[in-house]
Enzyme design. Structure first.
Site, PDB file in Angstrom:
ATOM      1  N   SER A   1      -1.404  -0.963  -4.263  1.00  0.00           N
ATOM      2  CA  SER A   1      -2.521  -0.034  -4.342  1.00  0.00           C
ATOM      3  C   SER A   1      -2.108   1.231  -3.605  1.00  0.00           C
ATOM      4  O   SER A   1      -1.099   1.238  -2.886  1.00  0.00           O
ATOM      5  CB  SER A   1      -3.788  -0.631  -3.735  1.00  0.00           C
ATOM      6  OG  SER A   1      -3.615  -0.890  -2.357  1.00  0.00           O
TER       7      SER A   1
ATOM      8  N   LYS B   1       0.873  -1.184   0.000  1.00  0.00           N
ATOM      9  CA  LYS B   1       0.000   0.000   0.000  1.00  0.00           C
ATOM     10  C   LYS B   1       0.899   1.220   0.000  1.00  0.00           C
ATOM     11  O   LYS B   1       1.729   1.403   0.902  1.00  0.00           O
ATOM     12  CB  LYS B   1      -0.907   0.010   1.232  1.00  0.00           C
ATOM     13  CG  LYS B   1      -2.040   1.036   1.124  1.00  0.00           C
ATOM     14  CD  LYS B   1      -3.143   0.523   0.219  1.00  0.00           C
ATOM     15  CE  LYS B   1      -4.294   1.523   0.129  1.00  0.00           C
ATOM     16  NZ  LYS B   1      -5.408   1.015  -0.678  1.00  0.00           N
TER      17      LYS B   1
END
Length: 366
Positions: A227, A157
Site C-alpha cells: 500500500s 508500505k
C-alpha cells in the site's frame, strides 16, 4: 532465539491508542514491538494521525524522539474502512527467549527492513524494485527464513506520489514515473510487489523492464502486498513466515482467491493454517485459534465477475472503487472467519492476477 507473537486491539478513532498503551503496560515490552499493521479509518490525514499517535506513545515508553520511533518500527496504516470493516491495531513483537522450539515444527517468525530513502523520480521504477528486492532479502534474514517457500506474506508500505514530490523532482530536472498522481502511486505499489517477487524467486529479474511496472499485469507476486502513503519516504517491509525450531505456537499460511466469489481459494488459506471449516465457516474451536487475517482486495482491477459486469470502476462511486473492493472481499472473508477482524487492503498492482485476492492467515497451532 526469538519468539514472535502478535496482539490485536481495537481503536475508537485514528488517534485512540489507549488499548495499545494497556498492552505495553501489561503484556508486551515496548522494546519488543517490531512492526504494526493497522486498519485505520478516514483519509490519508487520518491515517497519518494514527501513526503520529503511536509514535508519541512509543516515544514516551522508549525514551526516544517520535521520528526515531517512525524509523525503528514499520507502521503500515491502512485507511478507508468501508462496509463492516473493523478499525484495529495489530502489533507484532519479537522477544528473546531461552526456550527451544520443536525442530520438526515450523512456527511464525517475522523480519523487518526498509529501503533507503527514495527520491520521487525513483518511485515506480526499477530502482525502487531493486531496492525492495534487497530489503525483502534482508527481512527474510532478519526473520531467520532460509527458504522462500516458507514466506507467507510480504507486507509493504511505499511512498505515494504527491504534488510536492513531483515539484521536487522537477526542481532537479527529473521526471516522475507518471504525471497522474494516482497512477504513479499505483506504479510505486507495483514496483514494490515485483521487488518482493524477485527476492522470493517468483519472477526472474531479467524479464523485467521499466515498461513491466504498471504495464504487464500478467507478472505478479502471490505474497507481496503493498500500500502507499504520503508519510513514507522509503519502502517499509515486513516478512511473515514459518521457521523450523523457533519457539511459539503461531503459524502463518497464505492463499489466493481467483476472484471475489472463489470461496474454495479462501478455504484453502484457512486450512493451510490448520483451521477447520464446517458449513462454510470456521468451526467454533478454529475461530478461537484465529489471530489475524490480511487480505489484498483486487476486485476493482477487472470489469466483471464470472462473466457479469460490475460498476465499481464506472458508477458515480468509481472514485471509491478500492473501498468498494475492500468492502466486498472483507464481507466474504469475514463470513468465513466468523469475525469482522479482517484487515482489507486495496491497490492490487502486480499483487496477484487481476481480480484476485491474496489472503494471509495467522493462527494458533492445534
Amino acid at each position: 532465539m526469538y519468539q514472535t507473537n502478535l496482539h490485536t486491539v481495537a481503536m475508537s478513532g485514528p488517534g485512540d491508542v489507549s488499548q495499545v498503551a494497556a498492552l505495553l503496560e501489561s503484556q508486551i515490552a515496548p522494546k519488543d514491538v517490531v512492526a504494526v499493521i493497522a486498519q485505520t479509518e478516514g483519509d490519508g490525514f487520518a491515517r497519518g494521525y494514527a501513526s503520529l499517535a503511536l509514535q508519541g506513545l512509543f516515544s514516551r515508553h522508549l525514551g526516544i524522539e517520535p521520528h526515531e520511533v517512525f524509523e525503528r518500527v514499520p507502521m503500515l496504516m491502512i485507511g478507508g474502512t468501508a462496509g463492516l470493516m473493523y478499525p484495529h491495531f495489530t502489533l507484532f513483537s519479537r522477544a528473546k527467549t531461552a526456550a527451544q522450539g520443536n525442530a520438526k515444527l515450523k512456527r511464525l517468525a517475522i523480519g523487518v527492513a526498509s529501503t533507503r530513502r527514495l527520491l520521487p523520480e525513483e518511485y515506480g521504477t526499477l530502482v525502487e524494485l531493486d531496492a525492495v528486492t534487497q530489503a525483502t532479502a534482508q527481512a527474510m534474514t532478519d526473520a531467520g527464513i532460509l527458504d522462500s517457500a516458507d514466506v507467507h506474506s510480504v507486507q509493504m508500505k511505499t511512498p505515494s506520489m504527491t504534488p510536492a514530490r513531483v515539484e521536487d523532482a522537477k526542481s532537479r530536472g527529473k521526471q516522475v514515473c507518471n504525471a497522474n498522481l494516482m497512477t504513479a502511486s499505483g506504479m510505486t505499489r507495483g514496483a514494490a510487489a515485483l521487488g518482493a517477487a524477485v527476492a522470493l524467486g517468483e519472477i526472474d529479474r531479467k524479464r523485467l523492464t521499466e515498461h513491466t511496472i504498471g504495464g504487464d499485469a500478467s507478472v505478479y507476486s502471490t505474497v507481496g502486498c503493498a500500500s502507499a502513503g504520503a508519510e513514507q519516504h522509503s519502502v517499509r517491509v515486513i516478512v511473515l513466515g514459518n521457521v523450523a525450531g523457533v519457539p511459539g505456537n503461531l503459524v502463518a499460511a497464505h492463499g489466493m482467491m481467483k476472484h471475489q466469489l472463489d470461496l474454495a481459494g479462501a478455504y484453502d488459506a484457512f486450512r493451510g493454517a490448520g483451521l477447520e471449516i464446517a458449513d462454510g465457516r470456521l468451526t467454533a474451536g478454529s475461530r478461537k485459534r484465529l489471530r489475524a487475517v490480511f487480505v489484498k482486495a483486487g476486485g476493482d482491477a477487472v470489469p466483471a465477475i464470472d462473466g457479469r459486469r460490475h460498476t465499481m470502476r464506472s458508477d458515480f462511486l468509481s472514485a471509491f472503487s478500492g473501498h468498494q473492493a475492500k468492502a466486498v472481499v472483507h464481507g466474504i472473508v469475514s463470513c468465513i472467519a466468523g469475525s469482522t477482524q479482517v484487515l482489507s487492503n486495496a491497490g492490487p498492482e502486480h499483487q496477484g492476477a487481476p481480480g484476485s485476492n491474496q489472503i494471509c492467515i495467522v493462527a494458533e497451532a492445534a
